[in-house]
Scaffold this active site. Sequence first.
Site, PDB file in Angstrom:
ATOM      1  N   CYS A   1     -25.766 -48.985 -12.647  1.00 13.04           N
ATOM      2  CA  CYS A   1     -24.306 -48.970 -12.748  1.00 13.04           C
ATOM      3  C   CYS A   1     -23.668 -50.353 -12.617  1.00 13.04           C
ATOM      4  O   CYS A   1     -22.454 -50.487 -12.764  1.00 13.04           O
ATOM      5  CB  CYS A   1     -23.733 -48.039 -11.692  1.00 13.04           C
ATOM      6  SG  CYS A   1     -24.520 -46.412 -11.681  1.00 13.04           S
TER       7      CYS A   1
ATOM      8  N   HIS B   1     -15.486 -49.934  -7.363  1.00 20.51           N
ATOM      9  CA  HIS B   1     -16.578 -49.169  -7.983  1.00 20.51           C
ATOM     10  C   HIS B   1     -16.200 -47.685  -7.947  1.00 20.51           C
ATOM     11  O   HIS B   1     -16.380 -46.978  -8.931  1.00 20.51           O
ATOM     12  CB  HIS B   1     -17.887 -49.444  -7.260  1.00 20.51           C
ATOM     13  CG  HIS B   1     -19.083 -48.880  -7.939  1.00 20.51           C
ATOM     14  ND1 HIS B   1     -19.373 -49.145  -9.264  1.00 20.51           N
ATOM     15  CD2 HIS B   1     -20.070 -48.055  -7.499  1.00 20.51           C
ATOM     16  CE1 HIS B   1     -20.491 -48.511  -9.604  1.00 20.51           C
ATOM     17  NE2 HIS B   1     -20.924 -47.848  -8.553  1.00 20.51           N
TER      18      HIS B   1
ATOM     19  N   GLU C   1     -17.914 -48.569   0.368  1.00 17.22           N
ATOM     20  CA  GLU C   1     -17.111 -49.575  -0.321  1.00 17.22           C
ATOM     21  C   GLU C   1     -15.854 -49.893   0.478  1.00 17.22           C
ATOM     22  O   GLU C   1     -15.441 -51.052   0.582  1.00 17.22           O
ATOM     23  CB  GLU C   1     -16.750 -49.119  -1.733  1.00 17.22           C
ATOM     24  CG  GLU C   1     -16.057 -50.218  -2.533  1.00 17.22           C
ATOM     25  CD  GLU C   1     -15.854 -49.881  -4.007  1.00 17.22           C
ATOM     26  OE1 GLU C   1     -15.545 -50.808  -4.782  1.00 17.22           O
ATOM     27  OE2 GLU C   1     -16.011 -48.702  -4.384  1.00 17.22           O
TER      28      GLU C   1
ATOM     29  N   LYS D   1     -12.429 -44.976 -12.636  1.00 17.72           N
ATOM     30  CA  LYS D   1     -13.387 -43.893 -12.889  1.00 17.72           C
ATOM     31  C   LYS D   1     -12.767 -42.521 -12.684  1.00 17.72           C
ATOM     32  O   LYS D   1     -13.305 -41.523 -13.161  1.00 17.72           O
ATOM     33  CB  LYS D   1     -14.612 -44.039 -11.978  1.00 17.72           C
ATOM     34  CG  LYS D   1     -15.558 -45.171 -12.344  1.00 17.72           C
ATOM     35  CD  LYS D   1     -16.796 -45.149 -11.457  1.00 17.72           C
ATOM     36  CE  LYS D   1     -17.777 -46.261 -11.801  1.00 17.72           C
ATOM     37  NZ  LYS D   1     -17.300 -47.594 -11.360  1.00 17.72           N
TER      38      LYS D   1
ATOM     39  N   HIS E   1     -17.776 -41.959 -14.990  1.00 17.06           N
ATOM     40  CA  HIS E   1     -18.672 -43.069 -14.661  1.00 17.06           C
ATOM     41  C   HIS E   1     -19.562 -43.386 -15.858  1.00 17.06           C
ATOM     42  O   HIS E   1     -20.442 -42.614 -16.212  1.00 17.06           O
ATOM     43  CB  HIS E   1     -19.523 -42.687 -13.447  1.00 17.06           C
ATOM     44  CG  HIS E   1     -20.268 -43.839 -12.844  1.00 17.06           C
ATOM     45  ND1 HIS E   1     -20.421 -45.062 -13.474  1.00 17.06           N
ATOM     46  CD2 HIS E   1     -20.921 -43.955 -11.655  1.00 17.06           C
ATOM     47  CE1 HIS E   1     -21.117 -45.863 -12.703  1.00 17.06           C
ATOM     48  NE2 HIS E   1     -21.437 -45.224 -11.597  1.00 17.06           N
TER      49      HIS E   1
ATOM     50  N   PHE F   1     -27.810 -48.072  -8.495  1.00 14.64           N
ATOM     51  CA  PHE F   1     -29.020 -47.552  -7.857  1.00 14.64           C
ATOM     52  C   PHE F   1     -30.036 -48.680  -7.672  1.00 14.64           C
ATOM     53  O   PHE F   1     -30.105 -49.617  -8.475  1.00 14.64           O
ATOM     54  CB  PHE F   1     -29.642 -46.455  -8.719  1.00 14.64           C
ATOM     55  CG  PHE F   1     -28.960 -45.106  -8.602  1.00 14.64           C
ATOM     56  CD1 PHE F   1     -27.889 -44.901  -7.754  1.00 14.64           C
ATOM     57  CD2 PHE F   1     -29.410 -44.036  -9.354  1.00 14.64           C
ATOM     58  CE1 PHE F   1     -27.269 -43.660  -7.656  1.00 14.64           C
ATOM     59  CE2 PHE F   1     -28.807 -42.796  -9.265  1.00 14.64           C
ATOM     60  CZ  PHE F   1     -27.741 -42.598  -8.419  1.00 14.64           C
TER      61      PHE F   1
END
Length: 403
Positions: free
Chosen positions: A152, A293, A304, A325, A330, A389
């Site tokens: 991502c 994010h 975050e 998002k 996403h 990830f």
Amino acid sequence: MIVPTGKTVETSWKNVCEGRSGVGRITRFDASSLQTQIAAEVKDFDPEDYVEKKDVKKMDLFIHYAIAAAEMAVRDARLEIGEENGHRVGVIVGTGLGGLPTIEKYHKVLLDRGPGRITPFFIPMLIANLASGQIAMRFGAKGPNTCVVTACATGAHCIGDSARAIQYGDADVIIAGGTEANLTPLCVAGFNVMKALSVRNDEPERASRPFDRDRDGFVVAEGAGVVILEELEHARKRGAPQIYGELIGYGYNGDAYHITAPAPEGDGAARCMEMALADARISPEEVDHINAHGTSTTLNDITETQAIKRVFKDHAGKIPISSTKSMTGHLLGGAGSVEAIFSILAIRDGIVPPTINLENPDPECDLDYVPHKAREVKVDIVLSNAFGFGGTNAVLIFRRFNE
């Protein structure tokens, strides 16, 4: 950009600023047997608008999206690439999953009809670096040609690495960004067994709800975002029509913690933001806006928030923060570059987009996440977060360009 909220930059930006969701029921395939039956699809996209008919079947959809976004970006920049300058123009466009639809399709062909029915274009259709390769061949860009694959964080890493390549003197211009086309049964099923996706199937437009107490996972999306990064004097010399902003900071690092979960208290994310601020040579108090994010997953949203508080301290509560998002879903490998574009447009227009569906804020997510409606704010500096990830992190900082 080609995203679920629009097939052009201006259309998508307008819809995002108006808080319109691009999430709906999955139409790409029969999802009735899956836990998650919603996604953020790109609607009514015809690859033949950008790729010759005879070549469409030689490429996976993630390449179609990348070419389309690159075509729009090159045209917008009025960038002419020829024999004289082609070796100074590069392409760094990455993807998170590559040609998953092609893999699924031809695995079935192999099982049902045998190996002789596999197309000779199978491998070039699906490998990740062929988005960059096809774009380079289309425009004659013979400079640096690579592909970042960092889940991502891919799109943001591509932009940051492109800036470094220009700083090193390897190119004058780089076509940079991320792309993804992952809406397949295997992809959705894979994320489902990880408990990562929202299952709010009866309310698709309300499913992506970053920082909300009632969130239940992210919404998988597709599309691409591409920018033209150019060395300033080169842009001036050729008479670039418009400079939207200046990339002044890039941070990238790793959590070294877990294959999917972020490090406790957002340690890696915080250090990455600090790296970007140091690279930009600015103080935390100079940041006017953050594009988070903001995935709509419990762990990401909380960590975050913790990371932003650690880095920005007392200033954290004064910064308008958005998760786009909540509307686009996403885009995985395309998320970082799409959100970089939204960050640049926030500077251009003085508008901070909303975080929709933020109806019951999580008590642990107690910053200014601009709920429901866009906000007019003078924005000179924006920080954009992208975390992936494997604990890979990327942060970009953009500033209003001032002669």
